[in-house]
Motif scaffolding. Structure first.
Motif, PDB file in Angstrom:
ATOM      1  N   GLY A   5      19.955  21.418 -61.527  1.00 42.33           N
ATOM      2  CA  GLY A   5      20.483  22.627 -60.879  1.00 42.33           C
ATOM      3  C   GLY A   5      20.999  23.602 -61.918  1.00 42.33           C
ATOM      4  N   GLU A   6      21.391  24.762 -61.412  1.00 38.05           N
ATOM      5  CA  GLU A   6      21.848  25.829 -62.309  1.00 38.05           C
ATOM      6  C   GLU A   6      23.313  25.584 -62.699  1.00 38.05           C
ATOM      7  OE1 GLU A   6      21.815  29.558 -60.257  1.00 38.05           O
ATOM      8  OE2 GLU A   6      23.156  30.492 -61.747  1.00 38.05           O
ATOM      9  N   TYR A   7      23.614  25.639 -63.985  1.00 39.01           N
ATOM     10  CA  TYR A   7      24.985  25.461 -64.475  1.00 39.01           C
ATOM     11  C   TYR A   7      25.780  26.730 -64.188  1.00 39.01           C
ATOM     12  CZ  TYR A   7      28.765  25.419 -67.997  1.00 39.01           C
ATOM     13  OH  TYR A   7      29.977  25.507 -68.640  1.00 39.01           O
ATOM     14  N   ALA A   8      26.943  26.550 -63.564  1.00 38.95           N
ATOM     15  CA  ALA A   8      27.824  27.697 -63.307  1.00 38.95           C
ATOM     16  C   ALA A   8      29.128  27.443 -64.060  1.00 38.95           C
ATOM     17  CB  ALA A   8      28.096  27.821 -61.809  1.00 38.95           C
ATOM     18  N   PRO A   9      29.367  28.186 -65.148  1.00 46.39           N
ATOM     19  CA  PRO A   9      30.552  27.928 -65.982  1.00 46.39           C
ATOM     20  C   PRO A   9      31.862  28.090 -65.219  1.00 46.39           C
ATOM     21  CG  PRO A   9      29.052  29.490 -67.046  1.00 46.39           C
ATOM     22  CD  PRO A   9      28.545  29.292 -65.650  1.00 46.39           C
ATOM     23  N   SER A  10      32.845  27.325 -65.638  1.00 45.14           N
ATOM     24  CA  SER A  10      34.164  27.389 -65.001  1.00 45.14           C
ATOM     25  C   SER A  10      34.822  28.730 -65.319  1.00 45.14           C
ATOM     26  CB  SER A  10      35.046  26.260 -65.543  1.00 45.14           C
ATOM     27  OG  SER A  10      36.381  26.472 -65.139  1.00 45.14           O
ATOM     28  N   THR A  11      35.677  29.165 -64.425  1.00 45.75           N
ATOM     29  CA  THR A  11      36.422  30.407 -64.687  1.00 45.75           C
ATOM     30  C   THR A  11      37.672  30.108 -65.514  1.00 45.75           C
ATOM     31  OG1 THR A  11      37.478  30.058 -62.551  1.00 45.75           O
ATOM     32  CG2 THR A  11      35.654  31.635 -62.610  1.00 45.75           C
ATOM     33  N   ALA A  12      37.925  28.820 -65.807  1.00 37.51           N
ATOM     34  CA  ALA A  12      39.081  28.479 -66.664  1.00 37.51           C
ATOM     35  C   ALA A  12      38.590  28.486 -68.105  1.00 37.51           C
ATOM     36  CB  ALA A  12      39.626  27.103 -66.277  1.00 37.51           C
ATOM     37  N   GLY A  13      38.821  29.595 -68.806  1.00 34.60           N
ATOM     38  CA  GLY A  13      38.240  29.820 -70.137  1.00 34.60           C
ATOM     39  C   GLY A  13      38.446  28.680 -71.115  1.00 34.60           C
ATOM     40  N   LEU A  41      32.912  15.823 -66.928  1.00 37.63           N
ATOM     41  CA  LEU A  41      32.357  15.457 -65.621  1.00 37.63           C
ATOM     42  C   LEU A  41      31.455  16.586 -65.149  1.00 37.63           C
ATOM     43  CD1 LEU A  41      32.840  13.375 -63.133  1.00 37.63           C
ATOM     44  CD2 LEU A  41      34.206  15.253 -62.215  1.00 37.63           C
ATOM     45  N   THR A  42      30.244  16.238 -64.736  1.00 39.45           N
ATOM     46  CA  THR A  42      29.355  17.223 -64.104  1.00 39.45           C
ATOM     47  C   THR A  42      29.286  16.903 -62.627  1.00 39.45           C
ATOM     48  OG1 THR A  42      28.038  17.437 -66.124  1.00 39.45           O
ATOM     49  CG2 THR A  42      27.032  18.220 -64.089  1.00 39.45           C
ATOM     50  N   SER A  43      29.600  17.904 -61.791  1.00 41.01           N
ATOM     51  CA  SER A  43      29.556  17.698 -60.336  1.00 41.01           C
ATOM     52  C   SER A  43      28.732  18.810 -59.704  1.00 41.01           C
ATOM     53  CB  SER A  43      30.983  17.726 -59.762  1.00 41.01           C
ATOM     54  OG  SER A  43      31.588  19.004 -59.978  1.00 41.01           O
ATOM     55  N   VAL A  44      28.380  18.607 -58.453  1.00 37.59           N
ATOM     56  CA  VAL A  44      27.603  19.610 -57.709  1.00 37.59           C
ATOM     57  C   VAL A  44      28.569  20.390 -56.822  1.00 37.59           C
ATOM     58  CG1 VAL A  44      25.770  19.962 -55.995  1.00 37.59           C
ATOM     59  CG2 VAL A  44      25.543  18.164 -57.733  1.00 37.59           C
ATOM     60  N   GLY A  45      28.559  21.723 -56.956  1.00 33.30           N
ATOM     61  CA  GLY A  45      29.493  22.574 -56.208  1.00 33.30           C
ATOM     62  C   GLY A  45      29.393  22.351 -54.699  1.00 33.30           C
ATOM     63  N   SER A  46      30.548  22.180 -54.069  1.00 34.65           N
ATOM     64  CA  SER A  46      30.551  21.855 -52.622  1.00 34.65           C
ATOM     65  C   SER A  46      30.053  23.030 -51.789  1.00 34.65           C
ATOM     66  CB  SER A  46      31.969  21.486 -52.178  1.00 34.65           C
ATOM     67  OG  SER A  46      32.807  22.610 -52.376  1.00 34.65           O
ATOM     68  N   LYS A  47      30.157  24.252 -52.345  1.00 36.62           N
ATOM     69  CA  LYS A  47      29.674  25.431 -51.604  1.00 36.62           C
ATOM     70  C   LYS A  47      28.421  26.017 -52.271  1.00 36.62           C
ATOM     71  CE  LYS A  47      34.273  26.673 -49.898  1.00 36.62           C
ATOM     72  NZ  LYS A  47      35.511  27.297 -50.415  1.00 36.62           N
ATOM     73  N   SER A  48      28.479  26.118 -53.606  1.00 38.00           N
ATOM     74  CA  SER A  48      27.374  26.805 -54.308  1.00 38.00           C
ATOM     75  C   SER A  48      26.184  25.880 -54.552  1.00 38.00           C
ATOM     76  CB  SER A  48      27.882  27.303 -55.675  1.00 38.00           C
ATOM     77  OG  SER A  48      28.096  26.167 -56.519  1.00 38.00           O
ATOM     78  N   GLY A  49      26.444  24.579 -54.613  1.00 38.00           N
ATOM     79  CA  GLY A  49      25.364  23.634 -54.956  1.00 38.00           C
ATOM     80  C   GLY A  49      25.005  23.706 -56.433  1.00 38.00           C
ATOM     81  N   LEU A  84      33.482  16.518 -55.452  1.00 40.75           N
ATOM     82  CA  LEU A  84      33.248  15.058 -55.470  1.00 40.75           C
ATOM     83  C   LEU A  84      33.291  14.474 -54.074  1.00 40.75           C
ATOM     84  CD1 LEU A  84      33.585  15.511 -58.497  1.00 40.75           C
ATOM     85  CD2 LEU A  84      34.968  13.444 -58.609  1.00 40.75           C
ATOM     86  N   LEU A  85      34.109  15.067 -53.201  1.00 40.82           N
ATOM     87  CA  LEU A  85      34.134  14.562 -51.811  1.00 40.82           C
ATOM     88  C   LEU A  85      32.771  14.782 -51.159  1.00 40.82           C
ATOM     89  CD1 LEU A  85      37.574  15.650 -50.263  1.00 40.82           C
ATOM     90  CD2 LEU A  85      36.921  13.423 -51.236  1.00 40.82           C
ATOM     91  N   LYS A  86      32.215  15.989 -51.427  1.00 42.79           N
ATOM     92  CA  LYS A  86      30.953  16.325 -50.738  1.00 42.79           C
ATOM     93  C   LYS A  86      29.742  15.705 -51.437  1.00 42.79           C
ATOM     94  CE  LYS A  86      28.467  19.998 -48.426  1.00 42.79           C
ATOM     95  NZ  LYS A  86      28.336  21.452 -48.214  1.00 42.79           N
ATOM     96  N   HIS A  87      29.784  15.696 -52.761  1.00 40.40           N
ATOM     97  CA  HIS A  87      28.638  15.181 -53.544  1.00 40.40           C
ATOM     98  C   HIS A  87      29.141  14.119 -54.519  1.00 40.40           C
ATOM     99  CE1 HIS A  87      26.244  18.502 -51.973  1.00 40.40           C
ATOM    100  NE2 HIS A  87      27.164  19.357 -52.398  1.00 40.40           N
ATOM    101  N   PRO A  88      29.248  12.861 -54.086  1.00 36.87           N
ATOM    102  CA  PRO A  88      29.836  11.819 -54.947  1.00 36.87           C
ATOM    103  C   PRO A  88      28.984  11.441 -56.165  1.00 36.87           C
ATOM    104  CG  PRO A  88      29.339  10.959 -52.737  1.00 36.87           C
ATOM    105  CD  PRO A  88      28.995  12.392 -52.720  1.00 36.87           C
ATOM    106  N   HIS A  89      27.690  11.835 -56.179  1.00 34.84           N
ATOM    107  CA  HIS A  89      26.850  11.568 -57.358  1.00 34.84           C
ATOM    108  C   HIS A  89      27.248  12.559 -58.455  1.00 34.84           C
ATOM    109  CE1 HIS A  89      22.530  11.594 -59.249  1.00 34.84           C
ATOM    110  NE2 HIS A  89      23.472  11.255 -60.118  1.00 34.84           N
TER     111      HIS A  89
END
Ligand SMILES: C[C@H](OP(=O)(O)OC[C@@H](O)[C@@H](O)[C@@H](O)Cn1c2nc(=O)[nH]c(=O)c-2cc2ccc(O)cc21)C(=O)N[C@@H](CCC(=O)N[C@@H](CCC(=O)O)C(=O)O)C(=O)O
Length: 144
Positions: A5-13, A41-49, A84-89
């Motif tokens: 999937g597409e990496y979306a950088p954190s807004t916490a610089g 940790l790499t996770s899948v965004g619960s809204k953005s995917g 992690l709740l939505k996408h535990p992988h």
């Protein structure tokens, strides 16, 4: 099976920079915070995917890891908690090693055991929990 999937950088610089140094150095730089070990940790965004990458303190025991949604004792959970709740992988990189894990939020005596390990690995967690009424969640990650 690695996450795609597409990496979306954190807004916490500061955290984003640590993740990017960690990954670009193959897990040889940016691997500590105040001298204590960090994982990515790499996770899948619960809204953005999208793929979200989060630097977290390393808490490991017999090949399993815990990740602690402390956010410094803030009143609200960090948003990766909902991922992690939505996408535990998830994927976890510890130094040069990166593998797939299944994340499960723990409670009761299992949580108490892992909380002890977490505070041993990173003592400030105990202060964060004292700072907030929010019960700081803990996930245990088992290798897939
Ligand atoms: C700032 C925010 O990040 P967050 O997921 O809330 O996580 C906040 C922090 O936990 C995160 O910055 C951690 O890396 C901070 N942090 C630790 N944070 C911890 O909670 N625990 C730790 O042990 C920890 C250690 C640590 C060590 C080094 C370091 O550099 C940072 C460390 C963020 O990136 N928000 C994005 C969205 C991220 C996201 O996952 N969005 C979801 C939607 C989530 C939702 O809204 O439900 C999606 O894409 O669908 C944004 O504002 O665009």
């Amino acid at each position: 099976m690695p996450l795609t999937g597409e990496y979306a950088p954190s807004t916490a610089g500061w955290a984003r920079k640590q993740v990017e140094l960690y990954e670009s150095s193959g897990g040889t730089e940016g691997t500590t915070l105040r001298g204590m070990p960090v994982i990515v940790l790499t996770s899948v965004g619960s809204k953005s995917g999208k793929l979200r990458k989060t630097a977290l303190m390393r808490v490991e025991h017999d090949g399993a890891y815990a990740v602690v949604a402390s956010l410094g004792g803030a009143p609200k959970h960090p948003v990766w908690y909902f991922n992690l709740l939505k996408h535990p992988h998830v994927e976890l990189q510890d130094g040069p090693e990166k593998h797939d894990y299944l994340a499960r939020e723990v409670t009761g005596s299992e949580k108490a055991q892992w909380w002890e390990r977490a505070v041993a690995a990173y003592p400030p967690y105990a202060d964060y929990q004292k700072k907030t009424d929010r019960e700081i969640p803990v996930f245990v990650l088992k290798r897939m």
